[in-house]
Scaffold this motif. Sequence first.
Motif, mmCIF file in Angstrom:
data_model
loop_
_atom_site.group_PDB
_atom_site.id
_atom_site.type_symbol
_atom_site.label_atom_id
_atom_site.label_comp_id
_atom_site.label_asym_id
_atom_site.label_seq_id
_atom_site.Cartn_x
_atom_site.Cartn_y
_atom_site.Cartn_z
ATOM 1 N N THR A 473 0.804 -1.228 0.000
ATOM 2 C CA THR A 473 0.000 0.000 0.000
ATOM 3 C C THR A 473 0.832 1.271 0.000
ATOM 4 O O THR A 473 0.431 2.285 -0.570
ATOM 5 N N TYR A 474 2.000 1.230 0.625
ATOM 6 C CA TYR A 474 2.764 2.459 0.826
ATOM 7 C C TYR A 474 4.192 2.342 0.297
ATOM 8 O O TYR A 474 4.731 1.247 0.148
ATOM 9 N N SER A 475 4.776 3.496 0.041
ATOM 10 C CA SER A 475 6.196 3.585 -0.294
ATOM 11 C C SER A 475 7.009 3.569 0.993
ATOM 12 O O SER A 475 6.552 4.068 2.030
ATOM 13 N N PRO A 476 8.239 3.028 0.948
ATOM 14 C CA PRO A 476 9.091 3.077 2.146
ATOM 15 C C PRO A 476 9.342 4.496 2.647
ATOM 16 O O PRO A 476 9.644 4.695 3.825
ATOM 17 N N LEU A 477 9.219 5.493 1.748
ATOM 18 C CA LEU A 477 9.442 6.882 2.150
ATOM 19 C C LEU A 477 8.235 7.491 2.857
ATOM 20 O O LEU A 477 8.323 8.607 3.374
ATOM 21 N N ASP A 478 7.128 6.776 2.866
ATOM 22 C CA ASP A 478 5.900 7.358 3.419
ATOM 23 C C ASP A 478 6.073 7.775 4.872
ATOM 24 O O ASP A 478 5.526 8.800 5.305
ATOM 25 N N VAL A 479 6.848 6.998 5.625
ATOM 26 C CA VAL A 479 7.033 7.306 7.046
ATOM 27 C C VAL A 479 7.706 8.659 7.212
ATOM 28 O O VAL A 479 7.228 9.520 7.966
ATOM 29 N N VAL A 480 8.841 8.882 6.517
ATOM 30 C CA VAL A 480 9.556 10.149 6.697
ATOM 31 C C VAL A 480 8.772 11.323 6.114
ATOM 32 O O VAL A 480 8.831 12.440 6.628
ATOM 33 N N PHE A 481 8.010 11.075 5.039
ATOM 34 C CA PHE A 481 7.173 12.134 4.478
ATOM 35 C C PHE A 481 6.077 12.537 5.461
ATOM 36 O O PHE A 481 5.816 13.730 5.685
ATOM 37 N N ARG A 482 5.437 11.550 6.057
ATOM 38 C CA ARG A 482 4.353 11.861 6.994
ATOM 39 C C ARG A 482 4.877 12.548 8.251
ATOM 40 O O ARG A 482 4.247 13.473 8.770
ATOM 41 N N VAL A 490 11.946 15.693 11.125
ATOM 42 C CA VAL A 490 12.755 15.343 9.966
ATOM 43 C C VAL A 490 13.695 14.196 10.336
ATOM 44 O O VAL A 490 14.611 14.364 11.146
ATOM 45 N N LEU A 491 13.431 13.032 9.752
ATOM 46 C CA LEU A 491 14.319 11.878 9.851
ATOM 47 C C LEU A 491 14.731 11.492 8.441
ATOM 48 O O LEU A 491 14.119 11.939 7.459
ATOM 49 N N LEU A 492 15.750 10.655 8.298
ATOM 50 C CA LEU A 492 16.173 10.194 6.984
ATOM 51 C C LEU A 492 15.751 8.747 6.776
ATOM 52 O O LEU A 492 15.575 7.985 7.723
ATOM 53 N N ASN A 493 15.595 8.390 5.507
ATOM 54 C CA ASN A 493 15.220 7.022 5.155
ATOM 55 C C ASN A 493 16.434 6.119 5.177
ATOM 56 O O ASN A 493 17.460 6.397 4.549
ATOM 57 N N GLY A 494 16.340 5.016 5.903
ATOM 58 C CA GLY A 494 17.470 4.095 6.011
ATOM 59 C C GLY A 494 17.834 3.435 4.703
ATOM 60 O O GLY A 494 18.984 3.070 4.486
ATOM 61 N N GLY A 495 16.853 3.304 3.803
ATOM 62 C CA GLY A 495 17.135 2.698 2.504
ATOM 63 C C GLY A 495 18.155 3.479 1.709
ATOM 64 O O GLY A 495 18.881 2.923 0.884
ATOM 65 N N GLY A 496 18.237 4.792 1.948
ATOM 66 C CA GLY A 496 19.214 5.620 1.257
ATOM 67 C C GLY A 496 20.639 5.323 1.659
ATOM 68 O O GLY A 496 21.582 5.761 0.993
ATOM 69 N N PHE A 497 20.812 4.586 2.743
ATOM 70 C CA PHE A 497 22.142 4.168 3.204
ATOM 71 C C PHE A 497 22.377 2.686 2.882
ATOM 72 O O PHE A 497 23.288 2.075 3.428
ATOM 73 N N ASP A 498 21.539 2.146 1.998
ATOM 74 C CA ASP A 498 21.537 0.719 1.664
ATOM 75 C C ASP A 498 21.259 -0.143 2.885
ATOM 76 O O ASP A 498 21.769 -1.266 3.021
ATOM 77 N N GLY A 499 20.428 0.400 3.783
ATOM 78 C CA GLY A 499 19.896 -0.375 4.892
ATOM 79 C C GLY A 499 18.520 -0.897 4.506
ATOM 80 O O GLY A 499 18.085 -0.764 3.358
ATOM 81 N N PRO A 500 17.794 -1.485 5.456
ATOM 82 C CA PRO A 500 16.441 -1.970 5.161
ATOM 83 C C PRO A 500 15.576 -0.845 4.611
ATOM 84 O O PRO A 500 15.595 0.286 5.103
ATOM 85 N N GLU A 501 14.810 -1.140 3.562
ATOM 86 C CA GLU A 501 14.039 -0.105 2.866
ATOM 87 C C GLU A 501 13.078 0.639 3.775
ATOM 88 O O GLU A 501 12.856 1.845 3.616
ATOM 89 N N TRP A 502 12.491 -0.076 4.710
ATOM 90 C CA TRP A 502 11.486 0.541 5.574
ATOM 91 C C TRP A 502 12.067 1.036 6.891
ATOM 92 O O TRP A 502 11.358 1.225 7.870
ATOM 93 N N SER A 503 13.353 1.239 6.923
ATOM 94 C CA SER A 503 13.967 1.756 8.150
ATOM 95 C C SER A 503 14.084 3.273 8.086
ATOM 96 O O SER A 503 14.115 3.871 7.009
ATOM 97 N N VAL A 504 14.118 3.875 9.267
ATOM 98 C CA VAL A 504 14.333 5.319 9.378
ATOM 99 C C VAL A 504 15.559 5.537 10.251
ATOM 100 O O VAL A 504 15.834 4.771 11.174
ATOM 101 N N ARG A 505 16.289 6.623 9.949
ATOM 102 C CA ARG A 505 17.535 6.908 10.648
ATOM 103 C C ARG A 505 17.416 8.236 11.372
ATOM 104 O O ARG A 505 17.047 9.242 10.779
#
Length: 539
Positions: A473-482, A490-505
Amino acid sequence: MDTKLLEKKMENISPFELKNRLIGMADESLKKTARTMLNAGRGNPNWIATTPREAFFLLGKFGLEECRHVMFLPEGIAGIPEKQGIASRFEQFLKSNTYQPGAKLLEQTYNYMLMQHAVDPDSLVHEWAESVIGDQYPVPDRILQFTEMLVRDYLHQEMCDNRPPRGAFDLFATEGGTAAMCYIFDSLQENFLLNKGDSIVLMVPAFTPYIEIPRLNRYRFKVTELHANRMSKDGLHLWQYSDEDINRLKNPAIKALFVTNPSNPPSYTLSPETMERIVTIVKEDNPNLMIITDDVYGTFSPHFRSFMAEIPYNTLCVYSFSKYFGATGWRNAVIALHEYNVFDRQISRLPKEKREILNRRYATLTLHPEKLKFIDRMVADSRQVALNHTAGLSLPQQMQMSLFAAFSLLDKENSYKQKMQEIIRRRLKTLWDNTGFTLVEDPLRVGYYTEIDMLVWAEKFYGNKFVEYLKKTYSPLDVVFRLAKETSLVLLNGGGFDGPEWSVRASLANLNENDYATIGQGLKRILDEYAEEWKKIKN
């Protein structure tokens, strides 16, 4: 543009560029409420080390006095420090300023250098006076003589847990860790140590530039990623590496290993077992492996030992003073390379035609360019070789770096380090206590950042069907956008660090302790709202 389509496109954007968009969203949210934006997306700390700065500014007063001692005109013109007798004038200055902030550290550092290194007092104080005034080019250009002594001792203490290997480390002072990495990548390629298409290994999750730089057209390295994907028996991330993955380093075709230790963003040190396995592999299977390690967070880990301590021959270490001392604006870092190292040996073993190319490149620097050390080649490369005579980190930066190092060396009770680590631990605990998730004790956790995998906790609380619903239903970025749009977080998406896609940093360094309670509550609320939506559909 449709929000979901936008989020999908943004998945390929660097998290540090995405951060700017999230800040814009948070700002829009602020206009509608009375909230304050909380930006935990960047690792810039909200503390500073005061004592070494006080010493720096007091030394600046002495430096100006020395300049006026030589010449002073009413138009605001003075001379430059004079070496003869400067140590005795410095001692008198300290007596006259005994109770000034920073005086004790200056005196202790002066005595430390005289007692531990038997330096010439006039030479030492003259370097300090010129450094704090900044009236000369850096000489030596790689790093100043007495700065190198202090920083080398500091690295022995902080990166080697006071158990350094035999031999000496050569240091290159750079404009922060980012400049260091740029110089390293360039010189590795210029000296034919890494060529386009060569195989390297990157341990991930990792600081995003380490992921992005090897992909650039200039380098085009063949990158193998080792993922910190080990899980506990309870299904929680350990942020460590499997033996099977580490064993891939046995392949001699792999020329270099890039590692951030402690990691960014999980913020865990490599386990002793993994360190030992890598050391064994290098010694027995891949002796020419070049290890490039970024150890900026090592001071936040008790009794930290870098690869530079465990396997110095193969290791090139980058250390930045920015995080520990709250000094990102100073741009203070060093590259450390042991005097006996695989980088120099590999250059000496290059084919004749490549050695001749390099000899021509560095011929203007020395009569024997073939003997030029790799670390000195980096200095020259940092200024396109032709400008080597004006290379080097500015003198005031090196002076502040020296005082940062001395401050830690003279803190025999480790009071500063213990307080730094306590601040981080308390913030981390506050965040996790408010998420509803469980933070399991782990001696390898550093906690400068934290990476939270939302899917792990979605499965823990609501089961696999809920996880599948989220992914569908959702994009992995939905959490940080919401978080940005609805709560100004403001948090960063963990997937951008080649971590789990649904993680936040989240960074635990740049907000106050109570702010992390707000962030934890925001994460919990979003997961709960996802679950409520899913339950309505399910029923």
